[in-house]
Enzyme design. Sequence first.
Site, short mmCIF file in Angstrom:
data_model
loop_
_atom_site.label_atom_id
_atom_site.label_comp_id
_atom_site.label_asym_id
_atom_site.label_seq_id
_atom_site.Cartn_x
_atom_site.Cartn_y
_atom_site.Cartn_z
N LYS A 13 0.83 -1.21 0.00
CA LYS A 13 0.00 0.00 0.00
C LYS A 13 0.87 1.27 0.00
O LYS A 13 0.63 2.19 -0.77
CB LYS A 13 -0.91 0.03 1.25
CG LYS A 13 -1.83 -1.18 1.38
CD LYS A 13 -2.78 -1.04 2.56
CE LYS A 13 -2.10 -1.02 3.93
NZ LYS A 13 -1.48 -2.32 4.32
N ARG A 126 12.02 -6.07 4.42
CA ARG A 126 11.75 -4.66 4.09
C ARG A 126 12.64 -3.68 4.85
O ARG A 126 12.91 -3.84 6.02
CB ARG A 126 10.28 -4.41 4.43
CG ARG A 126 9.83 -2.98 4.42
CD ARG A 126 8.34 -2.89 4.32
NE ARG A 126 7.65 -2.99 5.59
CZ ARG A 126 6.34 -2.83 5.74
NH1 ARG A 126 5.58 -2.62 4.68
NH2 ARG A 126 5.79 -2.91 6.91
#
Length: 215
Positions: A13, A126
């Site tokens: 997102k 990440r």
Amino acid sequence: MNIILLGPPGAGKGTQARHLVDTRGMVQLSTGDMLREAKDSGTEMGKIVAGVMARGELVTDEIVIGLIREKLSGDNGGGFIFDGFPRTLAQADALGDLLAATGQKLDAVIEMEVDDEALVARITARSTCGSCGEVYNDQTKPQPADGKCSKCGASNFKRRADDNEESLRTRLMEYYKKTSPLIGYYYAKGALTKVDGLGEIDAVARAIERVLDKA
Ligand code: AMP
């Protein structure tokens, strides 16, 4: 045009929201970023939410709705992208009311579909640029070899404190229990479009662009 990017942690997102900021001049409203800022700057609210976030639980509706309320009267450029908000039915109702009260509407809700295994792999790999927020992934988009962010040139990369397996498990559980009912909620309103979030970043971006062009 105002849109919601809906999906579990790690669905992409934030990455896609940043792309829309660059390409369409939209304004990203990430409640996660706002809460992390409050936490890092040591505000009273930041102190209250720090433990909740570290565990991967949801912050109260009252706090996040308050954060969004403050932003909705501000400049919305090419429209708002709600990233990580709403996460509960109460937040979704509040967003509808807040938009109506400020003469705005929701144009699209995009559900980014990604399977759980891919989420765990993405999140544990990440990192982000501490200056501009560019997102990196150890496997698919490693930090540049010269140690400098490819977007802004800074060299302070960060990993999120809640990107560990234990809080990720809680974050996923919170998503399935409290946020996934929003899929049915927005489907019933005729606002939902699903996008395959598993592909390459550019392919997902193109799929989202197509949805926005039709909205
Ligand atoms: P995110 O950056 O969207 O993954 O959010 C990080 C953390 O902030 C979440 O795990 C929650 O603890 C908190 N948070 C962010 N947005 C919300 C929201 N809309 N409602 C409740 N908690 C939130």
